[in-house]
Design a protein around this motif. Structure first.
Motif, PDB file in Angstrom:
ATOM      1  N   CYS A 180       0.827  -1.105  -0.055  1.00 22.57           N
ATOM      2  CA  CYS A 180       0.060  -0.237   0.127  1.00 22.57           C
ATOM      3  C   CYS A 180       0.784   1.213  -0.060  1.00 22.57           C
ATOM      4  O   CYS A 180       2.203   1.264   0.568  1.00 22.57           O
ATOM      5  CB  CYS A 180      -0.903  -0.009   1.278  1.00 22.57           C
ATOM      6  N   PRO A 181       0.308   2.525  -0.516  1.00 23.14           N
ATOM      7  CA  PRO A 181       1.368   3.624  -0.334  1.00 23.14           C
ATOM      8  C   PRO A 181       1.341   3.933   1.100  1.00 23.14           C
ATOM      9  O   PRO A 181       0.695   3.413   2.155  1.00 23.14           O
ATOM     10  CB  PRO A 181       0.142   4.745  -0.748  1.00 23.14           C
ATOM     11  N   SER A 182       2.496   4.588   1.355  1.00 15.79           N
ATOM     12  CA  SER A 182       2.947   4.822   2.891  1.00 15.79           C
ATOM     13  C   SER A 182       1.859   5.894   3.458  1.00 15.79           C
ATOM     14  O   SER A 182       1.115   6.495   2.460  1.00 15.79           O
ATOM     15  CB  SER A 182       4.657   5.591   2.790  1.00 15.79           C
ATOM     16  N   THR A 183       1.857   6.367   4.661  1.00 14.60           N
ATOM     17  CA  THR A 183       1.171   7.320   5.076  1.00 14.60           C
ATOM     18  C   THR A 183       1.357   8.430   4.550  1.00 14.60           C
ATOM     19  O   THR A 183       0.655   9.272   4.025  1.00 14.60           O
ATOM     20  CB  THR A 183       1.357   7.249   6.658  1.00 14.60           C
ATOM     21  N   ARG A 184       2.687   8.811   4.327  1.00  9.34           N
ATOM     22  CA  ARG A 184       3.217  10.076   3.706  1.00  9.34           C
ATOM     23  C   ARG A 184       2.648  10.477   2.277  1.00  9.34           C
ATOM     24  O   ARG A 184       1.877  11.348   1.854  1.00  9.34           O
ATOM     25  CB  ARG A 184       4.738  10.285   3.492  1.00  9.34           C
ATOM     26  N   GLU A 185       2.665   9.122   1.496  1.00  9.83           N
ATOM     27  CA  GLU A 185       2.292   9.445   0.241  1.00  9.83           C
ATOM     28  C   GLU A 185       0.656   9.249   0.191  1.00  9.83           C
ATOM     29  O   GLU A 185       0.123  10.071  -0.595  1.00  9.83           O
ATOM     30  CB  GLU A 185       2.601   7.823  -0.500  1.00  9.83           C
ATOM     31  N   ALA A 186      -0.046   8.719   1.140  1.00 10.45           N
ATOM     32  CA  ALA A 186      -1.510   8.723   1.049  1.00 10.45           C
ATOM     33  C   ALA A 186      -1.914  10.101   1.641  1.00 10.45           C
ATOM     34  O   ALA A 186      -2.911  10.668   0.854  1.00 10.45           O
ATOM     35  CB  ALA A 186      -2.035   7.577   1.941  1.00 10.45           C
ATOM     36  N   ASP A 187      -1.221  10.688   2.354  1.00  7.95           N
ATOM     37  CA  ASP A 187      -1.764  12.050   2.836  1.00  7.95           C
ATOM     38  C   ASP A 187      -1.502  12.984   1.798  1.00  7.95           C
ATOM     39  O   ASP A 187      -2.237  13.836   1.516  1.00  7.95           O
ATOM     40  CB  ASP A 187      -0.740  12.565   4.070  1.00  7.95           C
ATOM     41  N   GLU A 188      -0.454  12.784   0.998  1.00  4.81           N
ATOM     42  CA  GLU A 188      -0.037  13.598  -0.284  1.00  4.81           C
ATOM     43  C   GLU A 188      -1.293  13.404  -1.352  1.00  4.81           C
ATOM     44  O   GLU A 188      -1.726  14.554  -1.839  1.00  4.81           O
ATOM     45  CB  GLU A 188       1.209  13.355  -0.937  1.00  4.81           C
ATOM     46  N   MET A 189      -1.682  12.420  -1.577  1.00  2.27           N
ATOM     47  CA  MET A 189      -2.775  11.918  -2.376  1.00  2.27           C
ATOM     48  C   MET A 189      -4.172  12.646  -1.814  1.00  2.27           C
ATOM     49  O   MET A 189      -4.797  13.285  -2.708  1.00  2.27           O
ATOM     50  CB  MET A 189      -3.174  10.615  -2.640  1.00  2.27           C
ATOM     51  N   TYR A 190      -4.183  12.758  -0.528  1.00  2.00           N
ATOM     52  CA  TYR A 190      -5.701  13.420  -0.013  1.00  2.00           C
ATOM     53  C   TYR A 190      -5.283  14.768  -0.322  1.00  2.00           C
ATOM     54  O   TYR A 190      -6.467  15.450  -0.691  1.00  2.00           O
ATOM     55  CB  TYR A 190      -5.584  13.016   1.356  1.00  2.00           C
ATOM     56  N   GLN A 191      -4.195  15.437  -0.198  1.00  2.00           N
ATOM     57  CA  GLN A 191      -4.125  17.014  -0.274  1.00  2.00           C
ATOM     58  C   GLN A 191      -4.369  17.215  -1.874  1.00  2.00           C
ATOM     59  O   GLN A 191      -5.169  18.100  -2.023  1.00  2.00           O
ATOM     60  CB  GLN A 191      -2.620  17.241   0.026  1.00  2.00           C
ATOM     61  N   TYR A 192      -3.727  16.342  -2.647  1.00  2.00           N
ATOM     62  CA  TYR A 192      -4.098  16.624  -4.077  1.00  2.00           C
ATOM     63  C   TYR A 192      -5.295  16.600  -4.440  1.00  2.00           C
ATOM     64  O   TYR A 192      -5.731  17.398  -5.067  1.00  2.00           O
ATOM     65  CB  TYR A 192      -3.156  15.524  -5.030  1.00  2.00           C
ATOM     66  N   LEU A 193      -6.120  15.739  -3.667  1.00  2.00           N
ATOM     67  CA  LEU A 193      -7.559  15.682  -4.175  1.00  2.00           C
ATOM     68  C   LEU A 193      -8.364  16.919  -3.888  1.00  2.00           C
ATOM     69  O   LEU A 193      -9.016  17.565  -4.571  1.00  2.00           O
ATOM     70  CB  LEU A 193      -8.203  14.519  -3.378  1.00  2.00           C
ATOM     71  N   HIS A 194      -8.321  17.419  -2.686  1.00  2.00           N
ATOM     72  CA  HIS A 194      -9.118  18.529  -2.008  1.00  2.00           C
ATOM     73  C   HIS A 194      -8.538  19.663  -2.776  1.00  2.00           C
ATOM     74  O   HIS A 194      -9.268  20.730  -3.063  1.00  2.00           O
ATOM     75  CB  HIS A 194      -8.924  18.493  -0.522  1.00  2.00           C
ATOM     76  N   THR A 195      -7.052  20.012  -3.123  1.00  2.00           N
ATOM     77  CA  THR A 195      -6.787  21.283  -3.775  1.00  2.00           C
ATOM     78  C   THR A 195      -7.223  21.115  -5.014  1.00  2.00           C
ATOM     79  O   THR A 195      -7.766  22.212  -5.514  1.00  2.00           O
ATOM     80  CB  THR A 195      -5.220  21.154  -3.469  1.00  2.00           C
ATOM     81  N   THR A 196      -7.088  20.251  -5.754  1.00  2.00           N
ATOM     82  CA  THR A 196      -7.444  20.069  -7.094  1.00  2.00           C
ATOM     83  C   THR A 196      -9.027  20.336  -7.267  1.00  2.00           C
ATOM     84  O   THR A 196      -9.381  21.210  -8.335  1.00  2.00           O
ATOM     85  CB  THR A 196      -6.952  18.670  -7.753  1.00  2.00           C
ATOM     86  N   LEU A 197      -9.967  19.766  -6.319  1.00  2.00           N
ATOM     87  CA  LEU A 197     -11.193  19.862  -6.457  1.00  2.00           C
ATOM     88  C   LEU A 197     -11.585  21.322  -6.171  1.00  2.00           C
ATOM     89  O   LEU A 197     -12.467  21.887  -6.879  1.00  2.00           O
ATOM     90  CB  LEU A 197     -11.917  18.926  -5.604  1.00  2.00           C
ATOM     91  N   MET A 198     -11.087  21.937  -4.999  1.00  2.00           N
ATOM     92  CA  MET A 198     -11.514  23.472  -4.575  1.00  2.00           C
ATOM     93  C   MET A 198     -11.099  24.414  -5.655  1.00  2.00           C
ATOM     94  O   MET A 198     -11.734  25.269  -5.548  1.00  2.00           O
ATOM     95  CB  MET A 198     -11.220  23.512  -3.146  1.00  2.00           C
ATOM     96  N   ASP A 199      -9.811  24.004  -6.243  1.00  2.00           N
ATOM     97  CA  ASP A 199      -9.423  24.949  -7.180  1.00  2.00           C
ATOM     98  C   ASP A 199     -10.137  24.966  -8.351  1.00  2.00           C
ATOM     99  O   ASP A 199     -10.363  26.200  -8.883  1.00  2.00           O
ATOM    100  CB  ASP A 199      -7.929  24.722  -7.562  1.00  2.00           C
ATOM    101  N   ALA A 200     -10.965  24.077  -8.681  1.00  2.00           N
ATOM    102  CA  ALA A 200     -11.942  24.068  -9.750  1.00  2.00           C
ATOM    103  C   ALA A 200     -13.323  24.745  -9.189  1.00  2.00           C
ATOM    104  O   ALA A 200     -14.227  24.284  -9.952  1.00  2.00           O
ATOM    105  CB  ALA A 200     -11.867  22.713 -10.414  1.00  2.00           C
TER     106      ALA A 200
END
Length: 499
Positions: free
Chosen positions: A266-286
């Motif tokens: 599985c992705p590491s905790t850090r990688e999973a956290d970065e994916m989560y951050q990418y999700l909400h910044t990408t969505l809310m930027d849009a």
């Protein structure tokens, strides 16, 4: 993929309680947690509440394919058992329709979860939904959600759902990448291509609100694959999105596959956290709007704004244009408002269903055969739960209310007769000092992004002393009752586990 600590997958740190600055990862969905044996007679012995509106949750514990990571009460679909179960549901609905607590209220929202409710055949869904509407008092704009998968819904079922006013579907896509679906045990159920076809079918049917469920932390998932999934999601006719952490259950098939190396890590905790951050910044930027820290809805439509739907700034200093949606102003999000925002009543129907009535949080019998027997004997199948006195109700309104990122002080005062900041001043000041909450004259609000990251730490900060360090009860069994001990303060509780 690295060998960093995979803390979110319970492989090395199975703790259910972590104090700041550690991030708590146990998803808070219930409160209170100090459950005890409970009967329907105890819940309704004295009528304390006279609500005008209520909600329902119906649990359909059947799946055509059981996923390896699902912690909920579920079984492989079997026709004879399904038929007996539906008859038991109807008997339970009959019993509730005769209760004054329910008979005199209007249902403004409801949710069919599971399992996979759309494993029922179209005629079974038609029968069950029609039966409920005959016996329970639905409002004309009652918002009803049903869970499904990309292979368990077709045009015939959609026609039935629309006929009965179901206007929101939560579709468990998880990812559009076929290799990752294989690691989830979904490969025999659906592919990315079939999921896309189903989404297009649902869109053509006219269903008002389609929500896609995604997972972060799937074996083999990389930031690049995650970014592709987000782009795919934004190109499809989808109204809202929810994202959940993938959890490896100890002793499960995928647990041993990971340990042996047969499945990629599985992705590491850090990688999973970065994916989560990418999700909400990408969505809310849009321009997408936040409902919770892991639920988002598409940008404001003119017809929603004209109907009075309101938003608020996620970042109060204005450095980001991000907005959150006030869920209590929108009928399509009424269920979230009812169960978390207003902490209102919810009738639990079905084996393993969880509800809240007459100031009692309660769980139905999770053993399906025992559930069927109880209903057929004319007994409501309540088996455990907890009473909430005024203090616990005040705690509950922040434990669950802050999951919606913002609690209006005026609404809280109207409901509880006290100001939430004044009542919990020490706890709120502590969370403000840590940078997790902000307080002004209007609301107590979770900070972005830090507070979002620590959302369950914040939620648990408002547990009462009786619930401090208790785990979330499971809807799949009553085993938790066997592990309770007498604490030194005289209350029942769970022993703290040291690792």
């Amino acid at each position: 993929m690295t060998q960093e600590a995979i803390t979110r997958n319970f492989l090395d740190t199975p703790s259910f309680w972590r104090d700041y600055p550690e991030r708590d990862i146990e998803f808070v969905r219930w409160y209170p947690c100090d459950v005890k044996p409970l009967s329907a007679d105890q819940i309704y012995a004295t009528r304390e509440k006279f609500p005008k509106t209520t909600s329902f949750y119906v649990h359909i514990p059947f799946c055509n394919q059981v996923c390896t990571s699902c912690p909920y009460n579920k079984f492989s679909t079997r026709n004879t058992l399904t038929q007996r179960y539906i008859q038991a549901l109807k008997r339970e609905i009959d019993l509730y329709s005769q209760l004054p607590h329910v008979r005199d209220t209007v249902f403004t929202s409801g949710y069919f979860g599971g399992g996979t409710p759309t494993t029922l055949r179209a005629e079974e869904l038609d029968d069950l939904l029609g039966y409920m509407k005959q016996r329970l008092n639905f409002s004309p704009d009652c918002s009803v959600t049903i869970e499904s998968t990309p292979v368990d819904v077709d045009q015939q079922k959609l026609d039935v759902l629309l006929k009965h006013g179901v206007n929101r579907m939560s579709l468990g896509v998880q990812t559009f990448h076929d290799p990752l679906l294989r690691y989830l045990g979904r490969a025999r159920a659906h592919t990315g291509e079939s999921a896309t076809r189903t989404i297009e079918l649902i869109d053509r049917s006219g269903l008002e609100n389609l929500c896609i469920d995604y997972m972060i932390g799937i074996p083999g998932q990389t930031p690049e694959l995650w970014a592709q999934d987000i782009r795919t999601l934004m190109d499809l006719p989808v109204t809202s999105f929810s994202v959940y952490n993938y959890a490896v259950m100890p002793g499960s098939e995928v647990f041993f596959a990971l340990q042996s190396g047969a499945t990629p890590p599985c992705p590491s905790t850090r990688e999973a956290d970065e994916m989560y951050q990418y999700l909400h910044t990408t969505l809310m930027d849009a321009g997408y709007l936040a409902l919770t820290y892991n639920d988002f809805i598409e940008p404001m439509r003119p017809e929603w704004e004209a109907a009075g739907v309101k938003t608020y700034p996620v970042v109060k200093d204005g450095s980001k244009p991000y907005r959150g949606l006030e869920t209590d102003t929108f009928y399509l999000t009424d269920h979230l408002s009812q169960i978390w925002g207003r902490c209102g009543d919810m009738v639990a129907i079905g084996s393993g269903a969880y509800g809240y009535l007459n100031n009692h949080m309660y769980l139905n019998e999770p053993d399906i055969e025992s559930y069927i027997s109880r209903c057929n004997e004319g007994r409501l199948p309540v088996v455990m739960g907890a009473y909430t006195d005024e203090h616990e109700q005040r705690c509950r309104s922040l434990v669950l209310g802050l999951k919606l990122l913002r609690v209006k002080r005026s609404v809280y005062r109207e409901r509880h007769g006290v100001d939430p900041y004044e009542y919990f001043k020490d706890k709120v000041d502590d969370l403000v000092a840590k940078g997790l909450l902000e307080v002004d004259a209007d609301a107590i609000q979770v900070t972005y992004p830090k507070g979002w990251y620590y959302i369950d730490n914040i939620s648990k900060s408002f547990y009462s002393d009786a619930n401090y360090r208790l785990p979330q009860p499971t809807s799949a069994s009553t085993e938790i009752l066997k592990w309770q001990i007498d604490r030194t303060d005289g209350r029942k509780g769970l022993p703290l586990v040291q690792f």
